[in-house]
Each structure stands twice: as C-alpha cells, then as structure tokens.
Design an enzyme around this catalytic site. Structure first.
Site, PDB file in Angstrom:
ATOM      1  N   THR A  35      15.201   5.120  59.130  1.00  0.00           N
ATOM      2  CA  THR A  35      13.793   4.801  59.338  1.00  0.00           C
ATOM      3  C   THR A  35      12.959   5.768  58.515  1.00  0.00           C
ATOM      4  O   THR A  35      13.069   6.987  58.672  1.00  0.00           O
ATOM      5  CB  THR A  35      13.408   4.888  60.829  1.00  0.00           C
ATOM      6  OG1 THR A  35      14.233   3.976  61.560  1.00  0.00           O
ATOM      7  CG2 THR A  35      11.941   4.537  61.040  1.00  0.00           C
ATOM      8  N   TYR A  36      12.151   5.196  57.622  1.00  0.00           N
ATOM      9  CA  TYR A  36      11.282   5.990  56.751  1.00  0.00           C
ATOM     10  C   TYR A  36       9.888   6.023  57.354  1.00  0.00           C
ATOM     11  O   TYR A  36       9.421   5.044  57.922  1.00  0.00           O
ATOM     12  CB  TYR A  36      11.237   5.389  55.348  1.00  0.00           C
ATOM     13  CG  TYR A  36      12.536   5.577  54.617  1.00  0.00           C
ATOM     14  CD1 TYR A  36      12.729   6.668  53.786  1.00  0.00           C
ATOM     15  CD2 TYR A  36      13.577   4.669  54.782  1.00  0.00           C
ATOM     16  CE1 TYR A  36      13.934   6.847  53.125  1.00  0.00           C
ATOM     17  CE2 TYR A  36      14.783   4.843  54.124  1.00  0.00           C
ATOM     18  CZ  TYR A  36      14.954   5.931  53.298  1.00  0.00           C
ATOM     19  OH  TYR A  36      16.149   6.113  52.642  1.00  0.00           O
ATOM     20  N   TYR A  37       9.227   7.170  57.209  1.00  0.00           N
ATOM     21  CA  TYR A  37       7.916   7.379  57.814  1.00  0.00           C
ATOM     22  C   TYR A  37       6.851   7.590  56.757  1.00  0.00           C
ATOM     23  O   TYR A  37       7.104   8.181  55.700  1.00  0.00           O
ATOM     24  CB  TYR A  37       7.960   8.594  58.745  1.00  0.00           C
ATOM     25  CG  TYR A  37       8.676   8.300  60.034  1.00  0.00           C
ATOM     26  CD1 TYR A  37       7.968   7.906  61.165  1.00  0.00           C
ATOM     27  CD2 TYR A  37      10.059   8.376  60.119  1.00  0.00           C
ATOM     28  CE1 TYR A  37       8.619   7.605  62.345  1.00  0.00           C
ATOM     29  CE2 TYR A  37      10.716   8.076  61.293  1.00  0.00           C
ATOM     30  CZ  TYR A  37      10.000   7.691  62.399  1.00  0.00           C
ATOM     31  OH  TYR A  37      10.646   7.384  63.569  1.00  0.00           O
ATOM     32  N   ALA A 114       7.533   3.224  58.335  1.00  0.00           N
ATOM     33  CA  ALA A 114       7.186   2.319  57.237  1.00  0.00           C
ATOM     34  C   ALA A 114       8.164   1.153  57.185  1.00  0.00           C
ATOM     35  O   ALA A 114       7.757   0.014  57.011  1.00  0.00           O
ATOM     36  CB  ALA A 114       7.198   3.063  55.911  1.00  0.00           C
ATOM     37  N   ALA A 115       9.442   1.467  57.339  1.00  0.00           N
ATOM     38  CA  ALA A 115      10.488   0.441  57.286  1.00  0.00           C
ATOM     39  C   ALA A 115      11.811   1.076  57.685  1.00  0.00           C
ATOM     40  O   ALA A 115      11.956   2.305  57.651  1.00  0.00           O
ATOM     41  CB  ALA A 115      10.597  -0.143  55.891  1.00  0.00           C
TER      42      ALA A 115
END
Length: 191
Positions: A35-37, A114-115
């Site tokens: 999980t990207y932030y 983000a995704a």
C-alpha cells in the site's frame, strides 16, 4: 544504501528454464500487498518518492518465518531515481510489529492510501544478484534483477544487473523504470 534495479517484462516459464540452466539458487516465494501513501505536504508522484507499507506472506510455510502464521509488515521510503539508466534510488526499510497500527498512524498524520499493488514473487540468487519473478495483479509478469550498493558502485552494480538479464536471454534495453504503482496508475488513467 542504494537499491540498484533493472526490470523487464518477461515470460516466467522461459526465465525459470534459463535460471535453472545458469545454476541460480531458488530462495523463496511470497505474496505481497504494497500500500502506497500520499503525503499531506507534498506530492510523491511529483518528487519521485514513495512511502510504502508492505504486508508479506510466505507461500511455502504460510507465514514469513515467524512460525505463527502471521504476516510480516515493513515500512519503506524510496527516494527519487538517481540516474536515467536504471531504477537506482536511496531506500530505507524497517519491519514493524503491527500493520494496522501503522495504517492508523499514517491516517492520523494525514497520509492517505494512493493504491495497493498485489503480487506473487519468486526470489532467486545468481552471480551475487537477486533475480525476482513478479506476477503483478492487473499488469502481468516481470523480472527484476537487483542488488544494494553504496553510491560509489551504482554504475558497476547496474552493469552487473544488465549482464545478468542478458545471461538469462532477456533484453536489458527493454527495461522499465516505472514502478508497479506508476504502471497501475497509468493503466487506470487510460481506461
């Protein structure tokens, strides 16, 4: 430390045969959810940085070596790309005990997911490099050749990674410098 990586699209069956013929050592296979932030104070997409929470489970044992069936969770910061010839960048990573707590901390600080990139990975060792076969949900099959080095050895590490790709019958000139996150977001934007 700096991560030096060269990535290409490739059929895994063909690459596995080449790895076997080259005497590569199988290390492990895992499932990862990254999980990207996004930061509340700057756009990581614009600064070419990444903040990631990775949850990982070993495909052979069902865990990540902890023996209790639990996932391992790591936080990673990746700095901007350092050169045009590879995906070399500064990287800092540490394991954390509780992935949900990390998500809560990031949320409390204003960081927003983000995704999430989901993939299965198989790791091999060959000629001092890690060769990773990635099956990425929504994107397909890729091969990454990477190592870590200090900033004085980036060029030599990159050329060594390119040589490993070449030895496996892959074209290093076909490398992809865009992250899986970037590829997924570009794919979403084109739909």
């Amino acid at each position: 430390m700096y991560e030096v990586e060269v990535k290409v699209r490739a059929d895994h069956d063909t690459v596995e045969s080449a790895l076997d013929a080259a005497g590569a050592a199988f290390v492990d296979s895992v499932v990862q959810a990254d999980t990207y932030y996004d930061a509340p104070y700057r756009e990581f997409a614009e600064t070419d940085e990444a903040l990631r929470v990775r949850r990982e489970r070993d495909l052979h044992t069902g865990d990540a070596g902890a023996g209790d069936g639990a996932e391992t969770t790591k936080i990673t910061y990746k700095g901007p790309l350092l050169e045009a010839e590879s995906k070399s960048r500064e990287e800092h990573e540490t394991a954390v005990a509780d992935g949900e707590a990390v998500a809560g901390i990031f949320d409390g600080l204003g960081f927003e997911p983000a995704a999430t990139v989901r993939k299965e990975r198989a790791y091999y060792r060959l000629d001092g490099y890690t060769v990773t076969l990635d099956s990425v949900d929504g994107l397909g099959e890729f091969v990454e050749v990477e190592t870590e080095t200090d900033d004085d050895d980036i060029e030599a590490a990159r050329e060594g990674a390119r040589a490993v790709l070449d030895d496996l019958g892959l074209d290093p000139d076909g490398q992809i410098r865009t992250s899986y996150l970037g590829l997924l977001l570009a794919d979403d934007a084109s739909e």
